[in-house]
Design an enzyme around this catalytic site. Structure first.
Site, PDB file in Angstrom:
ATOM      1  N   ASP A   1       0.818  -1.214   0.000  1.00 27.01           N
ATOM      2  CA  ASP A   1       0.000   0.000   0.000  1.00 27.01           C
ATOM      3  C   ASP A   1       0.853   1.266   0.000  1.00 27.01           C
ATOM      4  OD1 ASP A   1      -2.543  -1.099  -0.099  1.00 27.01           O
ATOM      5  OD2 ASP A   1      -2.773  -1.196   2.078  1.00 27.01           O
TER       6      ASP A   1
ATOM      7  N   TYR B   1      -8.605   4.610  -4.075  1.00 26.51           N
ATOM      8  CA  TYR B   1      -8.656   4.445  -2.624  1.00 26.51           C
ATOM      9  C   TYR B   1      -8.896   5.796  -1.954  1.00 26.51           C
ATOM     10  CZ  TYR B   1      -7.131   3.455   2.146  1.00 26.51           C
ATOM     11  OH  TYR B   1      -7.072   3.333   3.507  1.00 26.51           O
TER      12      TYR B   1
END
Length: 228
Positions: free
Chosen positions: A118, A225
Site C-alpha cells: 500500500d 482508494y
C-alpha cells in the site's frame, strides 16, 4: 516561515508519539522550495522541552538563517535528498527498532504483503556500507549520496524510505507529515516482515500482481482508494 516551522515542530513531536524515537534519536525537516529554505529540528534538544521557535531554518548550503540552536547533525543528508529529488517536501530520520534492525543486518525490508504494498512499491532497499573514507570525510553528506546511489532512477515517492547499512531508516514524503506517516509504516512493515519470516523462513515475496493492485489503487493514475 512560521507556518512551516509549526508543521515541522508538529511532525517532530509525532516521532515520540508513535514510538519511533528514544531520547533525541530522530529528526524531521521540510522545505520551502520557493525560498530555498529548509526547517529542521535542532541538534540534541529533548522533545520534552522543545518548542516551535526552537526549529532551525537553513539555506540549501546548510547555513543557519534563523534560529538560536545548531541544526540537526543529519542536516546535510536531508539537503542532499532535497537537492536530488524535487518531489520531496519532507524528510525524516529515526532509529525505530525494527527498521533499524534490518539496517544493522544489512538487509532490505522485503515486500511480503499488502500492508507493505500500500505504501512501498517493492522491497525497502538497504544501502551499501559507507567506506572508511566516506565516514571520515563528509559523513552526513555521503550518507545522502549513498541513499541516492541506492535509489538510482526509482521515483522516490514510490519508494518513500530506505535503510542505511548499520545505521537506520530514512523516510520522505510530499511534506513533513507525509514523511512521518511513511516512517511509521516502514517501522510497522519491518516488524511484520521480521515476525512473518520467523513463522515461515521460506516465505515468498508478495505476488507482483497483488503488489501492483494495492500500490496502484492508492498511488496510480487511476487511484480510487480514499476520498477525493
Amino acid at each position: 516561515m512560521q507556518k512551516l516551522k509549526q508543521q515541522v515542530f508538529d511532525a517532530n513531536m509525532d516521532l515520540p508519539r508513535y514510538g519511533l524515537v528514544t531520547f533525541t534519536w530522530g529528526n524531521v525537516s521540510a522545505i520551502d522550495r520557493e525560498r530555498g529554505l529548509v526547517v529542521i529540528k535542532p541538534s540534541g534538544v529533548a522533545y520534552e522541552t522543545m518548542k516551535v521557535d526552537d526549529m532551525v531554518v537553513v539555506d540549501m548550503d546548510g547555513k543557519v538563517v534563523e534560529g538560536r540552536y545548531r541544526p540537526s547533525s543529519d542536516t546535510a543528508t536531508h539537503l542532499a535528498l532535497y537537492q536530488r529529488y524535487p518531489s520531496l517536501g519532507g524528510v525524516v530520520h529515526t532509529h525505530s527498532t525494527h527498521a533499524t534492525a534490518w539496517a544493522q543486518a544489512g538487509m532490505a525490508i522485503p515486500a511480503l504483503g499488502t500492508t507493505h504494498a500500500d505504501y512501498f512499491f517493492g522491497d525497502i532497499p538497504c544501502t551499501r556500507a559507507l567506506s572508511e573514507e566516506e565516514v571520515q570525510g563528509e559523513y552526513e553528506l555521503n550518507t545522502g549520496k549513498v541513499i541516492i546511489e541506492t535509489l538510482g532512477e526509482v521515483e522516490p515517492l514510490h519508494t518513500p524510505g530506505i535503510v542505511v547499512y548499520q545505521h537506520g531508516p530514512f523516510a520522505w514524503g510530499k511534506d513533513a507529515h507525509d514523511a512521518v506517516h511513511n516512517a511509521v509504516v516502514m517501522e510497522e512493515v519491518a516488524k511484520m516482515a521480521w515476525i512473518a519470516r520467523g513463522i515461515n523462513p521460506a516465505l515468498n515475496p508478495i505476488d507482483d500482481y497483488l503488489m501492483n493492485k494495492h500500490f496502484m489503487r492508492k498511488h496510480g493514475p487511476n487511484a480510487y482508494y480514499g476520498q477525493k
